[in-house]
Design a protein around this motif. Structure first.
Motif, PDB file in Angstrom:
ATOM      1  N   PRO A 180      57.291  10.973  46.549  1.00  0.00           N
ATOM      2  CA  PRO A 180      57.170  10.418  48.000  1.00  0.00           C
ATOM      3  C   PRO A 180      58.088  10.689  48.672  1.00  0.00           C
ATOM      4  CG  PRO A 180      57.118   8.670  46.350  1.00  0.00           C
ATOM      5  CD  PRO A 180      57.606   9.711  45.755  1.00  0.00           C
ATOM      6  N   THR A 181      59.354  10.904  48.717  1.00  0.00           N
ATOM      7  CA  THR A 181      60.399  11.548  49.511  1.00  0.00           C
ATOM      8  C   THR A 181      61.008  12.823  48.723  1.00  0.00           C
ATOM      9  OG1 THR A 181      61.037   9.197  50.451  1.00  0.00           O
ATOM     10  CG2 THR A 181      62.327  11.174  51.018  1.00  0.00           C
ATOM     11  N   PRO A 182      60.532  14.035  49.023  1.00  0.00           N
ATOM     12  CA  PRO A 182      60.767  15.233  48.413  1.00  0.00           C
ATOM     13  C   PRO A 182      62.241  15.383  48.475  1.00  0.00           C
ATOM     14  CG  PRO A 182      58.925  15.606  49.508  1.00  0.00           C
ATOM     15  CD  PRO A 182      59.147  14.226  50.088  1.00  0.00           C
ATOM     16  N   ALA A 183      62.980  15.814  47.214  1.00  0.00           N
ATOM     17  CA  ALA A 183      64.394  16.136  47.164  1.00  0.00           C
ATOM     18  C   ALA A 183      64.182  17.634  46.648  1.00  0.00           C
ATOM     19  CB  ALA A 183      65.257  15.200  46.243  1.00  0.00           C
ATOM     20  N   PRO A 184      65.153  18.653  46.801  1.00  0.00           N
ATOM     21  CA  PRO A 184      65.175  19.666  46.559  1.00  0.00           C
ATOM     22  C   PRO A 184      65.133  19.854  44.971  1.00  0.00           C
ATOM     23  CG  PRO A 184      67.023  19.799  48.096  1.00  0.00           C
ATOM     24  CD  PRO A 184      66.347  18.183  47.774  1.00  0.00           C
ATOM     25  N   THR A 185      65.675  18.839  44.075  1.00  0.00           N
ATOM     26  CA  THR A 185      65.773  18.858  42.757  1.00  0.00           C
ATOM     27  C   THR A 185      64.058  18.461  42.051  1.00  0.00           C
ATOM     28  OG1 THR A 185      66.414  16.790  42.582  1.00  0.00           O
ATOM     29  CG2 THR A 185      68.185  18.535  42.610  1.00  0.00           C
ATOM     30  N   VAL A 186      63.245  18.119  42.895  1.00  0.00           N
ATOM     31  CA  VAL A 186      61.950  17.781  42.362  1.00  0.00           C
ATOM     32  C   VAL A 186      60.918  18.503  43.017  1.00  0.00           C
ATOM     33  CG1 VAL A 186      60.426  15.934  42.136  1.00  0.00           C
ATOM     34  CG2 VAL A 186      62.753  15.252  42.174  1.00  0.00           C
ATOM     35  N   ASP A 187      60.062  19.096  42.014  1.00  0.00           N
ATOM     36  CA  ASP A 187      58.903  19.950  42.425  1.00  0.00           C
ATOM     37  C   ASP A 187      58.087  19.249  43.344  1.00  0.00           C
ATOM     38  OD1 ASP A 187      55.970  20.922  41.504  1.00  0.00           O
ATOM     39  OD2 ASP A 187      57.206  22.544  42.331  1.00  0.00           O
ATOM     40  N   PRO A 188      57.756  19.540  44.502  1.00  0.00           N
ATOM     41  CA  PRO A 188      57.101  18.684  45.464  1.00  0.00           C
ATOM     42  C   PRO A 188      55.529  19.097  45.302  1.00  0.00           C
ATOM     43  CG  PRO A 188      57.779  20.675  46.549  1.00  0.00           C
ATOM     44  CD  PRO A 188      58.302  20.951  45.204  1.00  0.00           C
ATOM     45  N   VAL A 189      54.963  20.065  44.505  1.00  0.00           N
ATOM     46  CA  VAL A 189      53.550  20.204  44.337  1.00  0.00           C
ATOM     47  C   VAL A 189      53.022  19.802  43.024  1.00  0.00           C
ATOM     48  CG1 VAL A 189      51.982  22.077  44.434  1.00  0.00           C
ATOM     49  CG2 VAL A 189      53.961  22.266  45.780  1.00  0.00           C
ATOM     50  N   ASN A 190      53.611  20.039  41.988  1.00  0.00           N
ATOM     51  CA  ASN A 190      52.840  19.717  40.743  1.00  0.00           C
ATOM     52  C   ASN A 190      53.380  18.602  39.846  1.00  0.00           C
ATOM     53  OD1 ASN A 190      51.147  22.138  40.945  1.00  0.00           O
ATOM     54  ND2 ASN A 190      53.037  23.661  40.293  1.00  0.00           N
ATOM     55  N   THR A 191      54.340  17.983  40.330  1.00  0.00           N
ATOM     56  CA  THR A 191      54.962  16.942  39.517  1.00  0.00           C
ATOM     57  C   THR A 191      54.500  15.462  40.258  1.00  0.00           C
ATOM     58  OG1 THR A 191      56.861  16.895  40.789  1.00  0.00           O
ATOM     59  CG2 THR A 191      56.807  18.450  39.112  1.00  0.00           C
ATOM     60  N   ALA A 192      54.669  14.595  39.446  1.00  0.00           N
ATOM     61  CA  ALA A 192      54.381  13.298  39.850  1.00  0.00           C
ATOM     62  C   ALA A 192      55.660  12.511  40.568  1.00  0.00           C
ATOM     63  CB  ALA A 192      54.124  12.293  38.577  1.00  0.00           C
ATOM     64  N   SER A 193      55.438  11.408  41.393  1.00  0.00           N
ATOM     65  CA  SER A 193      56.497  10.654  41.854  1.00  0.00           C
ATOM     66  C   SER A 193      57.609  10.296  40.606  1.00  0.00           C
ATOM     67  CB  SER A 193      55.997   9.498  42.503  1.00  0.00           C
ATOM     68  OG  SER A 193      55.526   8.602  41.714  1.00  0.00           O
ATOM     69  N   VAL A 194      58.913  10.240  40.899  1.00  0.00           N
ATOM     70  CA  VAL A 194      59.754   9.697  39.919  1.00  0.00           C
ATOM     71  C   VAL A 194      59.791   8.334  39.832  1.00  0.00           C
ATOM     72  CG1 VAL A 194      62.013   9.834  39.050  1.00  0.00           C
ATOM     73  CG2 VAL A 194      60.914  11.750  40.125  1.00  0.00           C
ATOM     74  N   PRO A 195      59.041   7.574  39.124  1.00  0.00           N
ATOM     75  CA  PRO A 195      59.047   5.939  39.113  1.00  0.00           C
ATOM     76  C   PRO A 195      60.192   5.433  38.682  1.00  0.00           C
ATOM     77  CG  PRO A 195      57.953   6.639  37.341  1.00  0.00           C
ATOM     78  CD  PRO A 195      58.385   8.082  38.003  1.00  0.00           C
ATOM     79  N   SER A 196      60.808   4.070  39.238  1.00  0.00           N
ATOM     80  CA  SER A 196      61.754   3.337  38.722  1.00  0.00           C
ATOM     81  C   SER A 196      61.314   2.773  37.669  1.00  0.00           C
ATOM     82  CB  SER A 196      62.058   2.386  40.088  1.00  0.00           C
ATOM     83  OG  SER A 196      61.048   1.685  40.185  1.00  0.00           O
ATOM     84  N   GLY A 197      62.720   2.204  36.968  1.00  0.00           N
ATOM     85  CA  GLY A 197      62.358   1.639  35.689  1.00  0.00           C
ATOM     86  C   GLY A 197      62.611   2.714  34.469  1.00  0.00           C
ATOM     87  N   TRP A 198      61.772   2.546  33.386  1.00  0.00           N
ATOM     88  CA  TRP A 198      61.997   3.177  32.175  1.00  0.00           C
ATOM     89  C   TRP A 198      60.994   4.467  32.156  1.00  0.00           C
ATOM     90  CZ3 TRP A 198      65.774   3.110  28.555  1.00  0.00           C
ATOM     91  CH2 TRP A 198      66.670   1.748  28.951  1.00  0.00           C
ATOM     92  N   ALA A 199      61.364   5.458  31.425  1.00  0.00           N
ATOM     93  CA  ALA A 199      60.604   6.858  31.357  1.00  0.00           C
ATOM     94  C   ALA A 199      60.676   7.520  29.815  1.00  0.00           C
ATOM     95  CB  ALA A 199      60.704   7.986  32.480  1.00  0.00           C
ATOM     96  N   ILE A 200      59.899   7.991  29.571  1.00  0.00           N
ATOM     97  CA  ILE A 200      59.990   8.920  28.231  1.00  0.00           C
ATOM     98  C   ILE A 200      60.288  10.329  28.491  1.00  0.00           C
ATOM     99  CG2 ILE A 200      58.821   9.324  26.007  1.00  0.00           C
ATOM    100  CD1 ILE A 200      57.307   6.913  26.224  1.00  0.00           C
ATOM    101  N   GLN A 201      61.419  10.952  27.982  1.00  0.00           N
ATOM    102  CA  GLN A 201      61.601  12.466  28.019  1.00  0.00           C
ATOM    103  C   GLN A 201      60.956  13.175  26.616  1.00  0.00           C
ATOM    104  OE1 GLN A 201      64.800  14.072  30.187  1.00  0.00           O
ATOM    105  NE2 GLN A 201      65.111  15.622  28.764  1.00  0.00           N
ATOM    106  N   VAL A 202      60.192  13.858  26.989  1.00  0.00           N
ATOM    107  CA  VAL A 202      59.578  14.779  25.721  1.00  0.00           C
ATOM    108  C   VAL A 202      59.941  16.085  25.729  1.00  0.00           C
ATOM    109  CG1 VAL A 202      57.452  13.238  25.747  1.00  0.00           C
ATOM    110  CG2 VAL A 202      57.198  15.340  27.048  1.00  0.00           C
ATOM    111  N   ALA A 203      60.486  16.881  26.505  1.00  0.00           N
ATOM    112  CA  ALA A 203      61.089  17.936  26.364  1.00  0.00           C
ATOM    113  C   ALA A 203      61.805  18.453  27.772  1.00  0.00           C
ATOM    114  CB  ALA A 203      59.721  19.135  26.128  1.00  0.00           C
ATOM    115  N   SER A 204      62.490  19.761  27.680  1.00  0.00           N
ATOM    116  CA  SER A 204      63.075  20.349  29.004  1.00  0.00           C
ATOM    117  C   SER A 204      63.069  21.704  28.668  1.00  0.00           C
ATOM    118  CB  SER A 204      64.501  20.087  28.890  1.00  0.00           C
ATOM    119  OG  SER A 204      65.216  20.270  28.009  1.00  0.00           O
ATOM    120  N   SER A 205      62.781  22.508  29.674  1.00  0.00           N
ATOM    121  CA  SER A 205      62.415  24.032  29.786  1.00  0.00           C
ATOM    122  C   SER A 205      62.954  24.600  30.855  1.00  0.00           C
ATOM    123  CB  SER A 205      61.152  24.075  29.642  1.00  0.00           C
ATOM    124  OG  SER A 205      60.826  25.559  29.805  1.00  0.00           O
TER     125      SER A 205
END
Length: 476
Positions: A380-405
């Protein structure tokens, strides 16, 4: 020209000759005015099977898109549907910002919601500005961020002469496009999302007890026309994108800057009649870049169209204005702020009467599912570290990480793959990527957010591991 004419008149002694010269001058003035007006118009006709331009008039000139803007809003909505980020029953909440958009609008109150299906239908038929903004906020967090996503998608499709500033096409001096770009978008909508393209053939739909009629008057009038969108503001004039398919021939035409709805429609009809016989019966293949590099899903459009009335609340509509009128070609309101062509379109559904009574109403918000839908693409408030086009909003609370690349595209591909492998486990989750630096190299974490508690995240991760999908829970 005035100096030349004054010279001729000064040399003329016959009153009859003077009258003739004045008449000639008026002809020149009218011709000059017509020429100036024509310079404001643009048009293009493209063979939608080969990509060949069959007709072009200032196709790359900058124009205001008006409600043609909503074609891109719907493109991104269809993309979210195709990727499983949302579904047709997902609730679309109306913020105070969305509810406050200028007419034409569906009239849902702030805090209310409708389904994605209803929102799409209202955008296609009524050109509802509030619904377009509500979809933008659902998918992008904020309308301004969604507009950046729209512009980025335009570049991906090769629409290099287009910039979007909002989701509905209400006047903004920084929002512009070209007839060629709108033709590209029209082709892309059919090529990339044939399973949803049937929405553009909808001439009306029932919203509770009210029938909402569309404004694409070429539907049902010109054989083969199956969409796509009309638009009007005072600055843009009357715009239209039309798709035509008869036999093995397909065209996409664009007319922008028309002086009235009827003249624009007539111009489009003439272009179709002239150039459809010249379209190729062969050809085929992709004419524009695919959003994800994959072939579109082949499905019948009617399988996705509504089989019953769109739900509304049990509350009675509140009438705020009314007028006895048939829908004409000219705007019924001051159009500094909206699409006048689509302004008088909520019609009371009553037994047949001599004249149709057109009313503008505010409809209380339908009571639909209350599950929160997080933004499907962007922070919602784009930051340089978050891709503004293809990614979802970073929700608060808990998340599941499946990989990094080290590549964002790979991280996104892993998210898409995981979503397909475990659709039930991740039905209420939203994928996103988060960039981080390590050793001077940027990496992208692939995560699914939207879990309300640590227990919920752990439970989902356990279910993923049973499918041989490695993961771990993390608090945002």
């Amino acid at each position: 020209m005035r100096q030349a004419l004054s010279g001729i008149v000064s040399k003329s002694t016959s009153p009859l000759r003077t009258i003739m010269i004045v008449a000639m001058a008026m002809t020149f003035v009218i011709a000059d005015a017509a020429s100036s007006l024509a310079a404001r118009q643009a048009a293009i006709v493209i063979d939608a099977k080969t990509g060949k331009v069959l007709y072009s008039a200032d196709a790359d000139g900058r124009r205001y898109p008006a409600s043609l803007t909503k074609m891109m809003t719907l493109y991104l909505t269809f993309e979210a549907l195709a990727k499983g980020k949302i579904n047709r029953a997902s609730p679309v909440s109306f913020s105070s910002h969305a509810a406050a958009q200028a007419p034409t609008k569906l009239g849902v109150k702030a805090g209310g919601s409708v389904t994605v299906d209803t929102a799409i239908l209202s955008v296609v038929t009524k050109s509802a500005n509030d619904s377009a903004t509500a979809l933008a906020e659902m998918l992008g967090g904020t309308e301004s961020n969604f507009a950046r996503m729209m512009t980025a998608k335009a570049r991906q499709l090769g629409m290099n002469g287009t910039v979007f500033r909002n989701a509905n096409g209400l006047p903004d001096p920084g929002q512009f496009t070209t007839a060629r770009d709108m033709a590209t978008l029209g082709i892309a909508l059919r090529e990339h999302f044939p399973q949803y393209y049937g929405y553009f053939s909808q001439r009306s739909f029932l919203y509770g007890r009210q029938r909402i009629n569309g404004h694409n008057r070429l539907l049902g009038r010109i054989k083969g026309v199956d969409g796509i969108k009309t638009g009007y503001t005072r600055a843009s004039g009357f715009n239209l994108v039309s798709s035509v398919s008869i036999g093995n021939r397909r065209l996409v035409g664009v007319v922008m800057g028309g002086t009235s709805g009827s003249s624009r429609d007539n111009q489009m009809a003439a272009l179709i009649n002239t150039y459809l016989p010249r379209a190729s019966t062969r050809g085929g293949g992709d004419l524009v870049a695919r959003a994800d590099g994959k072939n579109p899903i082949k499905a019948l459009a009617d399988a996705f169209l509504p089989k019953q009335d769109a739900p509304t609340s049990n509350d009675e509509p509140i009438e705020v204005a009314s007028a006895d009128s048939s829908v004409g070609d000219h705007p019924a309101m001051d159009q500094a702020n909206g699409d006048g062509e689509e302004n008088t379109e909520v019609v009371e559904q009553k037994p047949a009467v001599a004249a149709r009574k057109v009313k503008t109403v505010i409809v209380s918000a339908p009571k639909v599912a209350t599950a929160q839908v997080v933004a499907a693409y962007a922070e919602p408030t784009p930051a340089p570290t978050v891709d503004p086009v293809n990614t979802a909003s970073v929700p608060s609370g808990w998340a599941i990480q499946v990989a990094s690349s080290p590549k964002q595209s790979e991280a996104q591909a892993l998210l898409d793959k995981t979503s397909k492998e475990a659709p039930r486990v991740l039905a209420q989750a939203s994928g996103f990527t988060v960039a981080f630096e390590k050793g001077g190299v940027t990496y992208y974490r692939a995560r699914f957010g939207g879990f309300g508690s640590k227990t919920a995240a752990w439970k989902a991760c356990t279910a993923l591991k049973k499918k041989n999908i490695e993961c771990y829970a993390v608090q945002q």
